[in-house]
Design a protein around this motif. Structure first.
Motif, PDB file in Angstrom:
ATOM      1  N   SER A   1       0.394  -2.572  -6.546  1.00 38.71           N
ATOM      2  CA  SER A   1       0.022  -1.420  -7.406  1.00 38.71           C
ATOM      3  C   SER A   1      -1.068  -0.392  -6.718  1.00 38.71           C
ATOM      4  O   SER A   1      -2.038  -0.739  -6.088  1.00 38.71           O
ATOM      5  CB  SER A   1      -1.163  -1.261  -9.213  1.00 38.71           C
ATOM      6  N   HIS A   2      -1.489   0.649  -7.294  1.00 37.23           N
ATOM      7  CA  HIS A   2      -2.490   1.843  -6.360  1.00 37.23           C
ATOM      8  C   HIS A   2      -3.181   1.143  -6.513  1.00 37.23           C
ATOM      9  O   HIS A   2      -4.527   1.728  -6.094  1.00 37.23           O
ATOM     10  CB  HIS A   2      -2.369   3.064  -6.970  1.00 37.23           C
ATOM     11  N   HIS A   3      -3.756   0.407  -7.710  1.00 33.27           N
ATOM     12  CA  HIS A   3      -5.150   0.900  -8.527  1.00 33.27           C
ATOM     13  C   HIS A   3      -5.751  -1.355  -8.259  1.00 33.27           C
ATOM     14  O   HIS A   3      -4.338  -1.866  -8.493  1.00 33.27           O
ATOM     15  CB  HIS A   3      -6.025   1.033  -9.539  1.00 33.27           C
ATOM     16  N   ALA A   4      -6.434  -1.850  -7.859  1.00 31.94           N
ATOM     17  CA  ALA A   4      -6.026  -2.939  -7.603  1.00 31.94           C
ATOM     18  C   ALA A   4      -6.625  -3.606  -8.776  1.00 31.94           C
ATOM     19  O   ALA A   4      -6.678  -4.832  -8.731  1.00 31.94           O
ATOM     20  CB  ALA A   4      -7.107  -3.721  -6.809  1.00 31.94           C
ATOM     21  N   HIS A   5      -6.285  -3.549  -9.997  1.00 34.10           N
ATOM     22  CA  HIS A   5      -6.335  -3.814 -11.434  1.00 34.10           C
ATOM     23  C   HIS A   5      -5.135  -4.985 -12.043  1.00 34.10           C
ATOM     24  O   HIS A   5      -4.493  -3.953 -12.717  1.00 34.10           O
ATOM     25  CB  HIS A   5      -6.840  -2.485 -12.773  1.00 34.10           C
ATOM     26  N   GLN A   6      -4.724  -5.248 -11.425  1.00 33.16           N
ATOM     27  CA  GLN A   6      -3.626  -6.279 -11.239  1.00 33.16           C
ATOM     28  C   GLN A   6      -4.200  -7.499 -11.350  1.00 33.16           C
ATOM     29  O   GLN A   6      -5.204  -8.263 -11.071  1.00 33.16           O
ATOM     30  CB  GLN A   6      -2.532  -5.983 -10.605  1.00 33.16           C
ATOM     31  N   GLU A   7      -3.054  -8.396 -11.741  1.00 30.39           N
ATOM     32  CA  GLU A   7      -3.428 -10.015 -12.164  1.00 30.39           C
ATOM     33  C   GLU A   7      -3.086 -10.613 -10.345  1.00 30.39           C
ATOM     34  O   GLU A   7      -4.099 -11.472 -10.170  1.00 30.39           O
ATOM     35  CB  GLU A   7      -2.162 -10.610 -12.961  1.00 30.39           C
ATOM     36  N   ILE A   8      -2.687  -9.551  -9.939  1.00 30.59           N
ATOM     37  CA  ILE A   8      -2.621 -10.648  -8.406  1.00 30.59           C
ATOM     38  C   ILE A   8      -2.843  -9.655  -6.939  1.00 30.59           C
ATOM     39  O   ILE A   8      -3.118  -8.978  -6.457  1.00 30.59           O
ATOM     40  CB  ILE A   8      -1.586 -10.537  -7.851  1.00 30.59           C
ATOM     41  N   VAL A   9      -4.721  -9.059  -8.199  1.00 26.12           N
ATOM     42  CA  VAL A   9      -5.168  -7.946  -7.630  1.00 26.12           C
ATOM     43  C   VAL A   9      -4.920  -7.415  -6.625  1.00 26.12           C
ATOM     44  O   VAL A   9      -3.791  -6.259  -7.433  1.00 26.12           O
ATOM     45  CB  VAL A   9      -6.064  -8.923  -6.177  1.00 26.12           C
ATOM     46  N   ARG A  10      -4.940  -6.723  -5.537  1.00 28.82           N
ATOM     47  CA  ARG A  10      -3.702  -5.971  -5.383  1.00 28.82           C
ATOM     48  C   ARG A  10      -2.351  -6.215  -4.301  1.00 28.82           C
ATOM     49  O   ARG A  10      -1.862  -5.212  -3.721  1.00 28.82           O
ATOM     50  CB  ARG A  10      -3.899  -5.275  -3.237  1.00 28.82           C
ATOM     51  N   GLY A  11      -1.796  -7.340  -4.333  1.00 32.66           N
ATOM     52  CA  GLY A  11      -0.579  -8.424  -4.750  1.00 32.66           C
ATOM     53  C   GLY A  11      -1.140  -8.263  -3.238  1.00 32.66           C
ATOM     54  O   GLY A  11      -1.597  -8.805  -2.078  1.00 32.66           O
ATOM     55  N   LEU A  12       0.541  -7.833  -2.494  1.00 34.96           N
ATOM     56  CA  LEU A  12       0.856  -7.399  -1.234  1.00 34.96           C
ATOM     57  C   LEU A  12      -0.382  -7.219  -0.034  1.00 34.96           C
ATOM     58  O   LEU A  12      -0.461  -7.866   1.126  1.00 34.96           O
ATOM     59  CB  LEU A  12       1.924  -6.445  -0.923  1.00 34.96           C
ATOM     60  N   THR A  13      -0.363  -6.738  -0.749  1.00 33.33           N
ATOM     61  CA  THR A  13      -1.747  -5.385   0.051  1.00 33.33           C
ATOM     62  C   THR A  13      -3.465  -6.842   0.175  1.00 33.33           C
ATOM     63  O   THR A  13      -4.579  -5.870   1.262  1.00 33.33           O
ATOM     64  CB  THR A  13      -2.441  -3.962   0.675  1.00 33.33           C
ATOM     65  N   THR A  14      -3.032  -7.307  -0.290  1.00 33.55           N
ATOM     66  CA  THR A  14      -4.968  -7.942  -0.275  1.00 33.55           C
ATOM     67  C   THR A  14      -5.671  -8.545   1.186  1.00 33.55           C
ATOM     68  O   THR A  14      -6.560  -7.933   0.616  1.00 33.55           O
ATOM     69  CB  THR A  14      -4.347  -8.879  -1.812  1.00 33.55           C
ATOM     70  N   GLU A  15      -5.005  -8.986   1.544  1.00 43.91           N
ATOM     71  CA  GLU A  15      -5.452  -8.845   2.610  1.00 43.91           C
ATOM     72  C   GLU A  15      -5.607  -8.128   4.387  1.00 43.91           C
ATOM     73  O   GLU A  15      -5.788  -8.557   5.271  1.00 43.91           O
ATOM     74  CB  GLU A  15      -4.959 -10.419   3.764  1.00 43.91           C
ATOM     75  N   PHE A  16      -4.879  -6.769   3.572  1.00 43.09           N
ATOM     76  CA  PHE A  16      -4.847  -5.852   5.112  1.00 43.09           C
ATOM     77  C   PHE A  16      -6.688  -5.128   4.640  1.00 43.09           C
ATOM     78  O   PHE A  16      -6.664  -4.329   3.769  1.00 43.09           O
ATOM     79  CB  PHE A  16      -4.113  -5.199   4.696  1.00 43.09           C
ATOM     80  N   SER A  17      -7.028  -4.737   5.807  1.00 43.05           N
ATOM     81  CA  SER A  17      -7.927  -4.152   6.282  1.00 43.05           C
ATOM     82  C   SER A  17      -7.944  -2.919   7.044  1.00 43.05           C
ATOM     83  O   SER A  17      -7.233  -2.526   7.839  1.00 43.05           O
ATOM     84  CB  SER A  17      -9.252  -4.478   5.728  1.00 43.05           C
ATOM     85  N   GLY A  18      -9.090  -2.521   7.059  1.00 40.31           N
ATOM     86  CA  GLY A  18      -9.062  -1.572   8.195  1.00 40.31           C
ATOM     87  C   GLY A  18      -7.524  -0.222   8.618  1.00 40.31           C
ATOM     88  O   GLY A  18      -6.789   0.184   7.706  1.00 40.31           O
ATOM     89  N   SER A  19      -7.905  -0.462   9.803  1.00 42.57           N
ATOM     90  CA  SER A  19      -6.531   0.608  10.423  1.00 42.57           C
ATOM     91  C   SER A  19      -4.924  -0.581  10.039  1.00 42.57           C
ATOM     92  O   SER A  19      -4.566   0.975   9.748  1.00 42.57           O
ATOM     93  CB  SER A  19      -6.619   0.404  11.736  1.00 42.57           C
ATOM     94  N   THR A  20      -5.275  -1.355  10.234  1.00 42.83           N
ATOM     95  CA  THR A  20      -3.876  -1.684   9.371  1.00 42.83           C
ATOM     96  C   THR A  20      -3.658  -1.215   8.286  1.00 42.83           C
ATOM     97  O   THR A  20      -2.680  -0.857   7.823  1.00 42.83           O
ATOM     98  CB  THR A  20      -4.007  -3.150   9.272  1.00 42.83           C
TER      99      THR A  20
END
Lengths: 359, 293, 143
Positions: free
Chosen positions: B195-214
């Protein structure tokens, strides 16, 4: 069939802004086991009685929790007053009741917002938190604090509310009521909210009783358990009715809290109508010698403040049995067999207050 | 508008592609900014400046690069490239089916990016993303089939210039497409995988582990994707370019409105309802069309 | 109006029997309270039925063990782990035993006898002390 995964839930988790941790053992999206662990921020407030005398300790009791702060100090004062045989003036008892019920409204509205956030309804979350503001404003005007009130003291209350302010509170609550009805309407009737809440996290009446549930959790499962019925403080003069639902699911827990909101508004207006004139405190002499277990109803359920003194200015032992601590066994029971998507709702409908638990 | 249309018609295939590659992120980012502003107003907040998504993306590019493993970046770059590729194909007026399949391929790389890290949240998010793809893919293919039935061509350039209003022939298909657009835009009832906001049971789901330029690349890929999807809305109203652009924007606002008014659904309901809707609205529309011809 | 406080003193061997009886009678388990005394611990088990609280008190020496009642009341495990972690008491056969990891406190067993300093009640006032020798003097004079 599926491989077992362990999903860490907390202590840092966006849905649950409080430090409680669950190891959720899952198969696909189904939770097969849940192991809680608490005490990430244990503060040792109970141990502080050794260093603060029993009058000062009210302030520490006030700071046990942010949402039900007033009720903690009220429970503590009650325990000490009972030990010392202090007769609290009637007006002070009514004032305490009014603040306590305001705290309940403030806590329940906050809960509604956080629950909405957990099932992904952001606009509802914002609306709920907006409605909480008038209650906080009343706190600020009557006590000077918005969250930690510091209004209770051994032997009475610290501040009086004059008649004009009392009728002002009454009017503002009357104004809050339709707005709250509008908000509650969404929780009760919205299709997507029902989809997320009804039938989720079922707890039977028997289980709720043997697992020691308290508060809205117990009442949503059909248990008639509301400590206000004991008639502490000014509740014996008011018409208190426990809000009971029988479905035992998350939706029922939500309904209980919504109905309690309106009931609290009624109670406050009733109390404002009945409040007598008189002093707001009595002078307290001596030191507590004896023990007392005071039970009051917090937004989250029954809380027990136990105080034991031996005639010294310092208490021998102070203990709080908080409602969340009592509800954790039931939470584990419901979590087993639920779906990952339901976990935030289940945990939130219990309304865990880790700040209380880590006293 | 008609003059712009004519200029675009006079362009060669590469010029159109280039225009898409350069302009789409600007339009997409602006739309994302409007989305945030309008959402905030719906919730009674002020909201960030309209250009905030661009600031965010620039900021993300400046962040320290933390990669969990080397396949993670590889998958995301492919996700971005294939999204751009499918968008470029679409706006160059090439085959609609090819566009749809390359977009599906891009989505697959995104899922792989989610699976190649260790976080259980990311895995759950990736699993849900697959379920979502299965849920929306039939409807997108039905869009292509429906358009082919009416215009007799899969070529986007032919469909866009078709004189008769497609929407009159394909109301059911359009309704079905609107339904799954909510999934594609990752809006509220269906924002299961991330979801657009990380307030979800699976944190930010698919994009949890992505950061920075990725993460910035993922954002930009979504801008491209959104522009492409709104382009598909445009096709339904291709007979009148002004109306088509207006409807595309209205669709976007409509999705924001839906986002504000729903809690998140569970995957069972998401999957079931979107297939049901596809069957009722999309398939019946196609059957009626084939009987009429 | 205060809530009546009934406290029944019992022996630790009676605990499980009484709990089972109360369970059969439909009592709800409320809490285990514990207070540290000079050189023993005072455990209070509370049960409630229809707003009527019944308390049972056990006095326990530091090296004594108590049986767990988590077989009868499943929710007792948290309180019993608490007893172990905060007071250093040994509870036998808890259904879910955290083995001392429920509470992460800076010092181990903060409420055990070694760690708790008992408050001293105020000494009798000096006047009383003065009166006493005088009266003794008077008495001796009389004698």
């Amino acid at each position: 069939m599926a491989q077992k995964n362990t999903i860490p839930f907390g202590p840092q988790h966006p849905v649950l802004p409080e430090p409680i941790h669950f190891d959720l053992v899952t198969e696909d999206e189904r939770v097969v086991d849940a192991i809680p662990s608490i005490s990430y921020v244990h503060r040792g407030l109970e141990s502080l009685v050794e260093k603060r005398d029993f009058i000062d300790f009210v302030h520490v009791a006030d700071r046990i929790c942010g949402l039900c702060s007033f009720m903690h100090s009220m429970g503590y004062c009650q325990a000490v007053e009972e030990i010392m045989g202090v007769e609290v003036p009637l007006r002070a008892q009514f004032l305490r009741t009014i603040w306590a019920e305001l705290s309940r409204i403030h806590s329940h509205i906050f809960w509604l917002g956080v629950a909405a956030d957990a099932f992904g309804f952001e606009s509802l979350f914002m609306q709920a938190l907006r409605l909480r503001e008038p209650v906080l404003d009343i706190f600020e005007e009557t006590t000077g604090g918005r969250v930690i009130l510091g209004a209770s003291k051994v032997g009475g209350v610290r501040r009086d509310i004059d008649a004009d302010s009392l009728s002002g509170i009454s009017k503002r609550l009357a104004h809050l009521r339709p707005q709250l009805e509008e908000l509650s309407n969404v929780f009760i009737n919205d299709y997507s909210v029902k989809h997320r809440l009804s039938g989720v996290g079922y707890l039977s009446k028997e289980d709720a009783y043997t697992l020691g549930c308290v508060g809205p959790m117990a009442r949503a499962s059909g248990l008639d358990m509301d400590m206000r019925a004991i008639g502490y403080s000014a509740y014996k003069y008011l018409d208190v009715q426990p809000m009971i639902e029988t479905d035992g699911d998350c939706y029922a827990r939500c309904l209980v809290r919504i109905r309690e909101n309106f009931h609290s508004i009624d109670l406050i207006r009733e109390a404002i109508g009945k409040i007598p004139e008189g002093p707001i405190e009595v002078k307290v002499k001596g030191a507590p010698n004896g023990e007392y277990m005071s039970r009051i109803e917090q937004p989250r359920g029954e809380v027990i403040h136990y105080a034991k003194g031996n005639g010294s200015r310092f208490l021998q032992r102070f203990r709080v049995r908080v409602p969340t601590f009592s509800n954790i066994p039931a939470m584990i029971k419901i979590l087993k067999g639920s779906e990952i998507a339901d976990v935030p709702n289940i945990i939130l409908t219990l309304d865990p207050c880790i700040s209380c638990t880590e006293r | 508008m008609n003059t712009i249309h004519e200029i675009v018609l006079n362009w060669g295939i590469f010029e159109r592609m280039l225009a898409f590659v350069l302009l789409a992120p600007l339009v997409g980012g602006l739309l994302a900014g409007i989305d945030r502003k309008v959402s905030a107003r719906f919730q009674g907040r002020y909201g960030p400046p309209v250009l905030q998504p661009f600031y965010d993306a620039f900021k993300l590019f400046q962040k320290e690069k933390i990669i969990v493993n080397k396949f993670q970046d590889f998958n995301i770059v492919l996700f971005l490239l294939f999204t751009i590729f499918s968008g470029a194909l679409f706006f160059a007026g090439a085959d609609l089916l090819l566009t749809i399949f390359s977009l599906a391929l891009a989505g697959t790389f995104f899922v792989l990016g989610g699976f190649c890290v260790g976080s259980p949240y990311s895995h759950l998010g990736a699993e849900r993303e697959i379920i979502q793809q299965v849920a929306y893919e039939p409807m997108i293919i039905l869009v292509a089939i429906g358009m082919y039935q009416v215009t007799g061509s899969f070529k986007v350039s032919v469909i866009a210039q078709y004189e008769l209003p497609l929407i009159l022939y394909l109301p059911g298909v359009f309704a079905g497409f609107l339904y799954i657009l909510t999934i594609k835009f990752r809006k509220s009832p269906f924002d299961l995988s991330m979801s657009h906001h990380a307030h979800q049971e699976i944190v930010r789901g698919l994009t949890t582990e992505f950061s920075g330029s990725t993460l910035a690349l993922i954002e930009i890929a979504h801008w491209y994707e959104n522009v492409l999807l709104l382009g598909m809305v445009y096709l339904f109203f291709g007979f009148n370019p002004w109306l088509a652009v207006f409807v595309a924007l209205a669709t976007y606002l409509f999705e924001i409105f839906i986002d504000m008014n729903y809690a998140r659904f569970k995957w069972q309901l998401t999957f079931g309802s979107s297939w049901l809707f596809t069957a009722v609205a999309g398939v019946s529309n196609i059957i009626v069309l084939s009987l009429m011809r | 109006m205060s809530e009546p406080q009934h406290i029944t003193l019992i022996d630790k061997d009676q605990l499980v029997g009484i709990s089972a009886e109360l369970f059969a009678e439909g009592y709800r388990f409320v809490q285990v309270g514990c207070a540290t005394l000079e050189n023993s611990y005072e455990l209070t088990y509370c049960y409630d039925k229809a707003y009527h609280l019944r308390n049972f008190r056990i006095t326990l020496l530091p090296d004594e063990e108590i049986p767990s009642i988590s077989v009868i009341y499943p929710n007792a495990f948290l309180y019993e782990n608490e007893l172990h972690d905060l007071f250093g008491l040994n509870v036998r056969n808890i259904s879910i035993d955290y083995n001392g990891t429920l509470y992460r406190t800076a010092i181990k067993t903060p409420f055990s006898i070694e760690n708790v300093k008992q408050p001293v009640p105020p000494q009798p006032k000096p006047e009383v002390v003065k009166e006493h020798p005088e009266s003794v003097k008077e008495k001796t004079e009389e004698l």
